[in-house]
Scaffold this active site. Structure first.
Site, PDB file in Angstrom:
ATOM      1  CB  SER A  50      -8.333  -0.431   1.562  1.00  0.00           C
ATOM      2  OG  SER A  50      -7.524  -0.441   0.389  1.00  0.00           O
ATOM      3  CG  ASP A  82     -11.366  -2.043   4.811  1.00  0.00           C
ATOM      4  OD1 ASP A  82     -11.856  -2.216   5.936  1.00  0.00           O
ATOM      5  OD2 ASP A  82     -10.311  -2.604   4.434  1.00  0.00           O
ATOM      6  CG  HIS A  83      -9.558   0.341   8.014  1.00  0.00           C
ATOM      7  ND1 HIS A  83      -9.507   0.270   9.384  1.00  0.00           N
ATOM      8  CD2 HIS A  83      -9.396  -0.926   7.573  1.00  0.00           C
ATOM      9  CE1 HIS A  83      -9.312  -0.991   9.747  1.00  0.00           C
ATOM     10  NE2 HIS A  83      -9.257  -1.746   8.668  1.00  0.00           N
ATOM     11  CG  ASP A 104     -10.146   3.068  11.771  1.00  0.00           C
ATOM     12  OD1 ASP A 104     -10.210   3.302  12.997  1.00  0.00           O
ATOM     13  OD2 ASP A 104      -9.273   2.358  11.258  1.00  0.00           O
ATOM     14  N   GLY A 181      -2.202  -7.731   7.438  1.00  0.00           N
ATOM     15  CA  GLY A 181      -0.998  -8.180   6.735  1.00  0.00           C
ATOM     16  C   GLY A 181      -0.610  -9.611   7.094  1.00  0.00           C
ATOM     17  CG  HIS A 208     -10.954  -5.012  10.630  1.00  0.00           C
ATOM     18  ND1 HIS A 208     -10.772  -4.101   9.617  1.00  0.00           N
ATOM     19  CD2 HIS A 208     -12.229  -4.853  11.076  1.00  0.00           C
ATOM     20  CE1 HIS A 208     -11.896  -3.405   9.470  1.00  0.00           C
ATOM     21  NE2 HIS A 208     -12.785  -3.838  10.344  1.00  0.00           N
ATOM     22  CG  ASN A 230     -12.931  -6.805   7.317  1.00  0.00           C
ATOM     23  OD1 ASN A 230     -14.115  -7.129   7.226  1.00  0.00           O
ATOM     24  ND2 ASN A 230     -12.543  -5.569   7.578  1.00  0.00           N
ATOM     25  CB  THR A 233      -3.078 -10.493   3.747  1.00  0.00           C
ATOM     26  OG1 THR A 233      -2.946  -9.142   4.205  1.00  0.00           O
ATOM     27  CG2 THR A 233      -1.705 -11.103   3.600  1.00  0.00           C
TER      28      THR A 233
END
Ligand code: G3H
Ligand code: 13P
Ligand code: ZN
Length: 284
Positions: A50, A82-83, A104, A181, A208, A230, A233
């Site tokens: 990320s 990622d993103h 993204d 999250g 996601h 994905n 967390t």
């Protein structure tokens, strides 16, 4: 083994009605845990980095750590951004050995998201690198918005059809009720919307914010066409809980290996569990 593109992994997953786990890494122990879990489950796997991971570890460390990890196992491993936030960042990751990038553009108006995604694809295609796009907004659980406001951000199936047709993207991240999250309650996925999207696009779908989504809901989403799931967390939770336990049991412990070793073991366990839920065990 060098990194594989996610295109081939996801096409096989889509045909076999399972999903490939995409696990976020931030440090050596988590990178090791991801490949150890995949090897133990004989599963293909995607390691993803990320914005936060790149900022924390540095792009060069992410690439070096994951290269060593991939070379140490027999299962196929992809390295995925990622993103990705910009064309430039995607190009930088491609130049540094990533086998896959996500651009993204979900905050942009549809036409601009399409144009940006196409621009990334033009660079990626000749290099054999795959590209994930995003349509609809996948928020964070910390976003203080109501359910009806959230639905306004969900992926529109007609827009998804246009997005995939015009870009030719290899994977599509959709907003159907998940968030990044820790969830406050139990997330409820909009399966009808997912069904509509899958009717209109043949592109593998990415889910996601999958930590905390009940296993049955994940399985149902996979049966409907999700091919990449994905998880970040849940790994963080398992990793830090194990480290906390060591420190709580011995507040004088000063050896990082005694703290991070059990954390790595806990990460392996949760990743193996996820791989089994995704049905990718034995698919390498
Ligand atoms: O996409 C969300 C991931 O959990 C990444 O979060 O930027 O804090 O690493 P991060
Ligand atoms: P979670 O942290 O909610 O598992 O989400 C991970 C993710 O979607 C990374 O892109
Ligand atoms: Zn995400």
């Amino acid at each position: 083994m060098s990194f594989v593109s996610i295109k081939e992994l996801l096409q096989k997953a889509q045909q076999g009605r399972y999903a490939v786990g995409a696990f976020n890494c931030n440090n050596m122990e988590i990178v090791q845990a991801i490949v150890a879990a995949a090897e133990a489950e004989k599963a293909p796997v995607i390691i993803q980095a990320s914005q936060g991971a790149i900022k924390y570890a540095g792009l060069n460390y992410i690439v070096a750590l994951t290269k060593v990890a991939a070379a140490s196992v027999k299962v196929p491993v992809a390295l995925h951004l990622d993103h990705g936030t910009s064309f430039e960042q995607c190009v930088q990751c491609m130049a540094n050995g990533f086998s896959s990038v996500m651009i993204d553009g979900s905050k942009l108006p549809l036409a601009e998201n399409i144009a940006l995604t196409k621009k990334v694809l033009e660079v990626a295609r000749p290099l054999g690198i795959s590209v994930e796009g995003e349509l609809g907004k996948i928020g964070g659980t910390e976003d203080d918005i109501s359910v009806s406001e959230k639905e306004a951000f969900f992926t529109d199936p007609d827009e998804a059809e246009r997005f995939c047709r015009e870009t030719g993207v290899d994977a599509l991240a959709v907003a159907i009720g998940t968030a990044h999250g820790q969830y406050k309650g139990v997330p409820k996925l909009d399966f009808d919307r997912l069904r509509e999207i899958v009717k209109k696009v043949s592109t593998p779908i990415v889910l996601h914010g999958s930590s905390g989504v009940p296993d049955d809901a994940i399985r149902e989403a996979i049966q409907l066409g999700v091919a990449k799931v994905n998880i970040d967390t849940n790994i963080r939770e398992a990793f830090t809980a194990a480290a906390r336990q060591v420190l709580a049991a011995n507040s004088k412990e000063i050896d990082p290996r005694k703290v991070l070793g059990p954390a790595r073991e806990a990460a392996i366990e949760i990743i193996r569990e996820k791989i089994r839920v995704f049905g990718s065990s034995g698919k390498a």
